[in-house]
Motif scaffolding. Structure first.
Motif, short mmCIF file in Angstrom:
data_model
loop_
_atom_site.label_atom_id
_atom_site.label_comp_id
_atom_site.label_asym_id
_atom_site.label_seq_id
_atom_site.Cartn_x
_atom_site.Cartn_y
_atom_site.Cartn_z
N GLU A 76 0.83 -1.21 0.00
CA GLU A 76 0.00 0.00 0.00
C GLU A 76 0.86 1.25 0.00
O GLU A 76 0.57 2.22 -0.71
N ARG A 77 1.94 1.23 0.78
CA ARG A 77 2.83 2.40 0.81
C ARG A 77 3.47 2.63 -0.56
O ARG A 77 3.55 3.76 -1.05
N ILE A 78 3.93 1.54 -1.17
CA ILE A 78 4.59 1.65 -2.48
C ILE A 78 3.64 2.21 -3.53
O ILE A 78 3.98 3.13 -4.28
N VAL A 79 2.43 1.67 -3.58
CA VAL A 79 1.47 2.10 -4.60
C VAL A 79 1.03 3.54 -4.35
O VAL A 79 0.91 4.33 -5.30
N ARG A 128 -3.45 -7.01 -4.13
CA ARG A 128 -4.56 -6.31 -3.46
C ARG A 128 -4.36 -4.80 -3.50
O ARG A 128 -5.34 -4.04 -3.51
N ALA A 129 -3.11 -4.34 -3.54
CA ALA A 129 -2.84 -2.91 -3.63
C ALA A 129 -2.92 -2.40 -5.06
O ALA A 129 -3.35 -1.27 -5.30
N VAL A 130 -2.52 -3.24 -6.02
CA VAL A 130 -2.37 -2.80 -7.40
C VAL A 130 -3.66 -2.95 -8.21
O VAL A 130 -4.04 -2.05 -8.98
N LEU A 131 -4.34 -4.07 -8.08
CA LEU A 131 -5.47 -4.35 -8.97
C LEU A 131 -6.60 -3.32 -8.87
O LEU A 131 -7.20 -2.97 -9.90
#
Length: 318
Positions: A76-79, A128-131
């Motif tokens: 989540e932090r990265i995205v 879950r963060a990217v899609l």
């Protein structure tokens, strides 16, 4: 007057596990296309070297994030940082992996669990963060780097096989669950034996140093398959990289008794060396930045050399 087509804008490419082996080769390949790169690894030092290599290869924009994808909050932090900086995500590549050698009864439980977590839960957290971002854009490609060992099992490599079987099941499920978004693609790449440092950085409880089994391909071959998928995604299939993969998988599925009879002796012949090695968790729990580079110890294939990292120093052996 002749109209000129505008060049396609650079893509935003996120690569997890970008500082060694397939991940680093992939980062350099996208850099040569002048895409905007977001590189993720556990090691800040190795990220500095990977960034320099990508800039040398042609990338103008290279962001780095020192994160462990096994941390549920890391993705989540990265995205979030990527969207704040670039406003979108076009291609996401998950190459992060750690390997372990040793029987199921021999390998410490924490090492076995960490090997599985990196592939399975790392892919889960990233997806879950990217899609949701790709769905909101109605376009984008998620590429998971799996393995031949996601389709077969090998004694004394159970942790890695479990990690890759679980990862493949997750990626196939994601392929099915994204069918409602025709321009959102989940792709799988399944390499065989690749000349990367992972074999020498692996956890090892066999008593012997290991090597990649023949035939050994260059990591640039896998990077080329990944960049092709980014250009032309292939949904609902797994792209193999390695001439022996189909034969090995066929033997595993159709001739299980013969496969089980041969796989143990072949492992001792092709993978375990005569060099004695003390038990070690390798880089499963923490990275070794000085040893992260594109190629492993196997001789680099002529014409496919990419060596932005320092040369490996010899492993400590007993």
């Amino acid at each position: 007057m002749h109209s000129r087509l505008k060049p396609a804008p650079p893509r935003v490419v996120l690569i997890v596990g970008a500082t060694s082996g397939i991940g680093l080769a992939t980062a350099v390949a996208f850099a040569a296309r002048a895409d905007r790169l977001v590189l993720v690894s556990r090691s800040p030092e190795a990220l500095d070297a990977a960034e320099a290599a990508c800039r040398d290869a042609g990338a103008d924009v290279v962001d780095t994030h020192a994160e462990d994808i096994g941390d549920p909050a890391a993705a989540e932090r990265i995205v979030t940082r990527t969207l704040d900086r670039h406003g979108r995500l076009d291609v996401v590549v998950h190459t992060a992996a750690v390997m372990g050698y040793g029987g199921v009864e021999e390998m410490p439980a924490d090492v076995f669990t960490a090997v599985v977590d990196t592939a399975v839960h790392g892919t889960l957290h990233l997806a879950r963060a990217v899609l949701p971002v790709l769905r909101a854009q109605h376009t984008g490609t998620f590429i998971g780097v799996n393995s031949l060992l996601g389709s077969v099992t090998v004694p004394r490599m159970g942790a890695y096989a479990v990690s890759k079987w679980g990862q493949r099941a997750l990626l196939r499920t994601l392929q099915q669950e994204t069918r409602d978004e025709p321009r959102v693609s989940v792709c799988i790449v399944s390499p065989g034996s690749i000349n990367t440092p992972i074999y020498y950085q692996a956890a090892n409880y066999t008593g012997h140093a290991t090597r990649p089994p023949w035939p050994v391909l260059a990591p640039e071959r896998v990077a080329a398959a990944i960049t092709r998928l980014a250009d032309r995604p292939r949904r609902h299939v797994s792209v193999p990289v390695g001439p022996g993969n189909p034969l090995i998988i066929t033997g595993f599925r159709l001739l299980p008794r013969l496969y089980d009879h041969l796989v143990g002796p072949l492992l001792r012949l092709a993978v375990l060396t005569r060099v004695r090695l003390r038990p070690t968790p390798g880089t499963v729990h923490r990275p070794a930045p000085a040893h992260e580079r594109v190629h492993g110890h196997w001789p680099d294939p002529t014409g496919e050399q990419v060596k932005p990292m320092p040369t490996d120093t010899p492993a400590v052996r007993s």
